[in-house]
Write an enzyme that holds these catalytic residues in place. Sequence first.
Site, PDB file in Angstrom:
ATOM      1  N   LYS A   1      47.514  11.711  19.730  1.00  0.00           N
ATOM      2  CA  LYS A   1      48.256  12.414  18.671  1.00  0.00           C
ATOM      3  C   LYS A   1      47.663  13.813  18.445  1.00  0.00           C
ATOM      4  O   LYS A   1      48.379  14.814  18.482  1.00  0.00           O
ATOM      5  CB  LYS A   1      48.183  11.607  17.366  1.00  0.00           C
ATOM      6  CG  LYS A   1      48.674  12.356  16.161  1.00  0.00           C
ATOM      7  CD  LYS A   1      48.614  11.529  14.895  1.00  0.00           C
ATOM      8  CE  LYS A   1      47.315  11.568  14.172  1.00  0.00           C
ATOM      9  NZ  LYS A   1      47.042  12.802  13.410  1.00  0.00           N
ATOM     10  N   ASN A   2      46.355  13.855  18.232  1.00  0.00           N
ATOM     11  CA  ASN A   2      45.745  15.139  17.878  1.00  0.00           C
ATOM     12  C   ASN A   2      45.722  16.128  19.044  1.00  0.00           C
ATOM     13  O   ASN A   2      45.660  17.331  18.830  1.00  0.00           O
ATOM     14  CB  ASN A   2      44.326  14.932  17.328  1.00  0.00           C
ATOM     15  CG  ASN A   2      44.356  14.272  15.960  1.00  0.00           C
ATOM     16  OD1 ASN A   2      45.418  14.172  15.332  1.00  0.00           O
ATOM     17  ND2 ASN A   2      43.219  13.800  15.495  1.00  0.00           N
TER      18      ASN A   2
ATOM     19  N   ARG B   1      49.349  18.175   8.085  1.00  0.00           N
ATOM     20  CA  ARG B   1      48.463  19.325   8.040  1.00  0.00           C
ATOM     21  C   ARG B   1      48.380  20.067   9.376  1.00  0.00           C
ATOM     22  O   ARG B   1      48.180  21.278   9.421  1.00  0.00           O
ATOM     23  CB  ARG B   1      47.086  18.767   7.664  1.00  0.00           C
ATOM     24  CG  ARG B   1      46.169  19.689   7.109  1.00  0.00           C
ATOM     25  CD  ARG B   1      44.862  18.977   6.939  1.00  0.00           C
ATOM     26  NE  ARG B   1      43.803  19.892   7.288  1.00  0.00           N
ATOM     27  CZ  ARG B   1      43.375  20.841   6.484  1.00  0.00           C
ATOM     28  NH1 ARG B   1      43.879  20.962   5.295  1.00  0.00           N
ATOM     29  NH2 ARG B   1      42.428  21.655   6.870  1.00  0.00           N
TER      30      ARG B   1
ATOM     31  N   CYS C   1      45.114  16.303   0.357  1.00  0.00           N
ATOM     32  CA  CYS C   1      45.412  15.206   1.270  1.00  0.00           C
ATOM     33  C   CYS C   1      45.132  13.939   0.482  1.00  0.00           C
ATOM     34  O   CYS C   1      44.459  13.996  -0.552  1.00  0.00           O
ATOM     35  CB  CYS C   1      44.474  15.380   2.453  1.00  0.00           C
ATOM     36  SG  CYS C   1      44.389  13.995   3.522  1.00  0.00           S
TER      37      CYS C   1
ATOM     38  N   ARG D   1      41.281  19.399   1.556  1.00  0.00           N
ATOM     39  CA  ARG D   1      41.080  19.773   2.963  1.00  0.00           C
ATOM     40  C   ARG D   1      41.418  21.253   3.089  1.00  0.00           C
ATOM     41  O   ARG D   1      42.547  21.625   3.388  1.00  0.00           O
ATOM     42  CB  ARG D   1      41.972  18.927   3.882  1.00  0.00           C
ATOM     43  CG  ARG D   1      41.545  17.477   3.933  1.00  0.00           C
ATOM     44  CD  ARG D   1      42.434  16.657   4.824  1.00  0.00           C
ATOM     45  NE  ARG D   1      42.211  16.881   6.240  1.00  0.00           N
ATOM     46  CZ  ARG D   1      42.935  16.315   7.207  1.00  0.00           C
ATOM     47  NH1 ARG D   1      43.932  15.501   6.899  1.00  0.00           N
ATOM     48  NH2 ARG D   1      42.666  16.544   8.466  1.00  0.00           N
ATOM     49  N   PRO D   2      40.417  22.106   2.843  1.00  0.00           N
ATOM     50  CA  PRO D   2      40.684  23.546   2.805  1.00  0.00           C
ATOM     51  C   PRO D   2      41.058  24.130   4.165  1.00  0.00           C
ATOM     52  O   PRO D   2      40.868  23.485   5.201  1.00  0.00           O
ATOM     53  CB  PRO D   2      39.351  24.139   2.325  1.00  0.00           C
ATOM     54  CG  PRO D   2      38.323  23.107   2.602  1.00  0.00           C
ATOM     55  CD  PRO D   2      39.009  21.777   2.610  1.00  0.00           C
TER      56      PRO D   2
ATOM     57  N   ASP E   1      40.183  27.577   4.658  1.00  0.00           N
ATOM     58  CA  ASP E   1      39.493  28.871   4.604  1.00  0.00           C
ATOM     59  C   ASP E   1      38.952  29.308   5.971  1.00  0.00           C
ATOM     60  O   ASP E   1      38.987  30.491   6.316  1.00  0.00           O
ATOM     61  CB  ASP E   1      38.350  28.819   3.573  1.00  0.00           C
ATOM     62  CG  ASP E   1      37.378  27.691   3.848  1.00  0.00           C
ATOM     63  OD1 ASP E   1      37.836  26.569   4.142  1.00  0.00           O
ATOM     64  OD2 ASP E   1      36.163  27.912   3.784  1.00  0.00           O
ATOM     65  N   LEU E   2      38.486  28.365   6.772  1.00  0.00           N
ATOM     66  CA  LEU E   2      37.893  28.735   8.068  1.00  0.00           C
ATOM     67  C   LEU E   2      38.957  29.274   9.030  1.00  0.00           C
ATOM     68  O   LEU E   2      38.694  30.193   9.805  1.00  0.00           O
ATOM     69  CB  LEU E   2      37.165  27.541   8.694  1.00  0.00           C
ATOM     70  CG  LEU E   2      35.978  27.007   7.873  1.00  0.00           C
ATOM     71  CD1 LEU E   2      35.421  25.730   8.476  1.00  0.00           C
ATOM     72  CD2 LEU E   2      34.874  28.067   7.780  1.00  0.00           C
TER      73      LEU E   2
ATOM     74  N   ASP F   1      37.645   9.413  12.081  1.00  0.00           N
ATOM     75  CA  ASP F   1      38.926   8.706  12.188  1.00  0.00           C
ATOM     76  C   ASP F   1      38.756   7.223  12.541  1.00  0.00           C
ATOM     77  O   ASP F   1      39.757   6.494  12.640  1.00  0.00           O
ATOM     78  CB  ASP F   1      39.827   9.398  13.224  1.00  0.00           C
ATOM     79  CG  ASP F   1      40.406  10.703  12.694  1.00  0.00           C
ATOM     80  OD1 ASP F   1      40.239  10.988  11.499  1.00  0.00           O
ATOM     81  OD2 ASP F   1      41.029  11.442  13.485  1.00  0.00           O
TER      82      ASP F   1
ATOM     83  N   ARG G   1      52.610   7.342  11.801  1.00  0.00           N
ATOM     84  CA  ARG G   1      52.240   8.734  12.113  1.00  0.00           C
ATOM     85  C   ARG G   1      51.298   8.779  13.315  1.00  0.00           C
ATOM     86  O   ARG G   1      51.276   9.761  14.046  1.00  0.00           O
ATOM     87  CB  ARG G   1      51.511   9.364  10.921  1.00  0.00           C
ATOM     88  CG  ARG G   1      52.377   9.604   9.718  1.00  0.00           C
ATOM     89  CD  ARG G   1      51.594  10.350   8.662  1.00  0.00           C
ATOM     90  NE  ARG G   1      51.059  11.586   9.233  1.00  0.00           N
ATOM     91  CZ  ARG G   1      50.234  12.399   8.599  1.00  0.00           C
ATOM     92  NH1 ARG G   1      49.851  12.145   7.384  1.00  0.00           N
ATOM     93  NH2 ARG G   1      49.787  13.496   9.186  1.00  0.00           N
TER      94      ARG G   1
HETATM   95  C1  UD1 Z   1      41.146  17.084  12.725  1.00  0.00           C
HETATM   96  C2  UD1 Z   1      41.966  15.859  13.065  1.00  0.00           C
HETATM   97  C3  UD1 Z   1      41.648  14.720  12.103  1.00  0.00           C
HETATM   98  C4  UD1 Z   1      40.148  14.472  12.064  1.00  0.00           C
HETATM   99  C5  UD1 Z   1      39.379  15.751  11.825  1.00  0.00           C
HETATM  100  C6  UD1 Z   1      37.880  15.569  11.945  1.00  0.00           C
HETATM  101  C7  UD1 Z   1      43.972  16.829  13.982  1.00  0.00           C
HETATM  102  C8  UD1 Z   1      45.424  17.078  13.839  1.00  0.00           C
HETATM  103  N1  UD1 Z   1      43.379  16.209  12.958  1.00  0.00           N
HETATM  104  O1  UD1 Z   1      41.531  17.513  11.430  1.00  0.00           O
HETATM  105  O2  UD1 Z   1      42.332  13.560  12.549  1.00  0.00           O
HETATM  106  O3  UD1 Z   1      39.854  13.548  11.029  1.00  0.00           O
HETATM  107  O4  UD1 Z   1      39.761  16.762  12.769  1.00  0.00           O
HETATM  108  O5  UD1 Z   1      37.540  15.105  13.205  1.00  0.00           O
HETATM  109  O6  UD1 Z   1      43.386  17.146  14.997  1.00  0.00           O
HETATM  110  N2  UD1 Z   1      37.071  22.475   6.708  1.00  0.00           N
HETATM  111  C9  UD1 Z   1      36.854  23.501   5.803  1.00  0.00           C
HETATM  112  N3  UD1 Z   1      37.651  24.609   5.924  1.00  0.00           N
HETATM  113  C10 UD1 Z   1      38.609  24.723   6.893  1.00  0.00           C
HETATM  114  C11 UD1 Z   1      38.803  23.667   7.793  1.00  0.00           C
HETATM  115  C12 UD1 Z   1      38.011  22.540   7.682  1.00  0.00           C
HETATM  116  O7  UD1 Z   1      36.002  23.418   4.931  1.00  0.00           O
HETATM  117  O8  UD1 Z   1      39.273  25.768   6.938  1.00  0.00           O
HETATM  118  C13 UD1 Z   1      36.227  21.254   6.604  1.00  0.00           C
HETATM  119  C14 UD1 Z   1      37.051  20.023   6.276  1.00  0.00           C
HETATM  120  O9  UD1 Z   1      37.269  19.887   4.895  1.00  0.00           O
HETATM  121  C15 UD1 Z   1      36.174  18.925   6.851  1.00  0.00           C
HETATM  122  C16 UD1 Z   1      35.550  19.575   8.077  1.00  0.00           C
HETATM  123  O10 UD1 Z   1      35.684  20.984   7.890  1.00  0.00           O
HETATM  124  O11 UD1 Z   1      35.146  18.597   5.945  1.00  0.00           O
HETATM  125  C17 UD1 Z   1      36.200  19.203   9.379  1.00  0.00           C
HETATM  126  O12 UD1 Z   1      37.600  19.407   9.308  1.00  0.00           O
HETATM  127  P1  UD1 Z   1      38.448  19.817  10.583  1.00  0.00           P
HETATM  128  O13 UD1 Z   1      37.608  19.597  11.783  1.00  0.00           O
HETATM  129  O14 UD1 Z   1      39.020  21.153  10.364  1.00  0.00           O
HETATM  130  O15 UD1 Z   1      39.621  18.743  10.563  1.00  0.00           O
HETATM  131  P2  UD1 Z   1      41.127  18.967  10.919  1.00  0.00           P
HETATM  132  O16 UD1 Z   1      41.265  19.937  12.034  1.00  0.00           O
HETATM  133  O17 UD1 Z   1      41.916  19.203   9.694  1.00  0.00           O
END
Ligand code: UD1
Length: 420
Positions: free
Chosen positions: A22-23, A92, A116, A121-122, A124-125, A304, A396
């Site tokens: 999926k991802n 997302r 979520c 789930r920000p 910002d990055l 996950d 999903r």
């Molecule tokens: C992806 C996966 C999700 C998985 C997650 C962690 C997809 C579609 N989803 O989600 O299934 O659980 O990786 O392996 O691939 N963060 C920030 N700011 C940002 C982005 C992330 O603070 O802008 C934090 C998040 O809150 C979290 C951490 O970084 O604590 C990791 O999140 P991230 O790796 O970005 O997860 P996703 O890409 O959303």
Amino acid sequence: MDKLVIEGGQKVCGSLKISGAKNGCLAMMPASILAPGTYHFKNTPNLTDVWTMSRLLGSIGIFCELNDDELFVDSRNINKFEAPYEHVKKMRASFYVLGPLLARWGQAKVSLPGGCAWGPRPVDLHLKGLEKLGAKIELEAGYVLAKADKLQGNRFHFDSPSVGATGNLLMAATLAKGTTQISNAAMEPEITALARMLVKMGAKIDGIGTSIIEIEGVDSLQAVEESIIPDRIEAGTYLIAAAITQGKIEITNVNPYHIATVIDKLEEAGCEIDVSNDRVTLEMNDFPKPVDITTSVYPGMPTDLQAQWISFMLQAKGTSKITETIYKDRFKHIPELARLGADVELADNVAIVNGGKRLTGAVVMSSDLRASASLVLAALVCEGKTEILRIYHLDRGYEKIDKKFEALGVSVKRVKTELI
Ligand code: UD1
């Protein structure tokens, strides 16, 4: 709305082909924005998240058609640069369109995803990274408005790695002017697969699969044919299903390297595991030993699979400690598992599972995708019948979950219900 009805006390036994990730698929589909043309994805999972991405891409002029596990994407007629809230709120991963739209069209309007089910789930990055490439970003009425005449290569360091932000930045940097270096990048297999697809499209990328990725921007890219990598989370979930029911399973179409940590942990719990090229067999003849896990970025234990591991540990004779470091609030499954008799104490991001307690079937509620999977696993070992409501969460991320369990000799019935 459907619910699942599961009679406890059945053993998972048989062979199962794992679906495409999926991802992986959700990251690769938006890459089609980067170059006009017709794309062909093999091993595509038939999941509602893939349909949601198809609809989102459809809303900007990209035609997507899924036939069995083959997805055709035609991105020759993009005519909009907006990802509306109605799609982003559902999923997302919709945010993945931001980087490619900006890189190819110099503009994008993407709804903020909001919270979520399990907490904040920000994004910002994603935004900081794109700003580092020269994008001008404003937030207005719940939307990110991004503009850039031409993105410029730059260095970007992640304080902590983000899968989605690495993917977004990687796609954006392929068409930027000059070189981009991403350090402390996510190394998840789905990101590596995306980078490989981009290289096939003509991108110049070094350091694929490592935490330092260097991208030299090119003027244009071409459409390609690509195969989606196997879903490591689905693979891990079915391995745990066999282990929890003291059954025996062979999973095929899997990359054992992608689940090496999970395999180690399952062996520590007492499972007998055999690994070859693209298949893994598991046999379990006893209750599991208690095994602690701490979730972390790849190649660590995936967040996950945290919920599913908690269900597994409910069967252990003893106490195990589950530490969640990625999403510290991701424990919505615990109160529902408690309805089945689970004894789990939660303090901040640590769950202490007091295993070996009697579990009895009940009506429970899915709250999110992986939480729902943990309920299915626990239901398999409950005394009596469990009904799991709101299983659209499961659809999903788990392709035909009822049919796949049926093929493994386990009755997991999908039933229409008025209850929500
Ligand atoms: C992806 C996966 C999700 C998985 C997650 C962690 C997809 C579609 N989803 O989600 O299934 O659980 O990786 O392996 O691939 N963060 C920030 N700011 C940002 C982005 C992330 O603070 O802008 C934090 C998040 O809150 C979290 C951490 O970084 O604590 C990791 O999140 P991230 O790796 O970005 O997860 P996703 O890409 O959303």
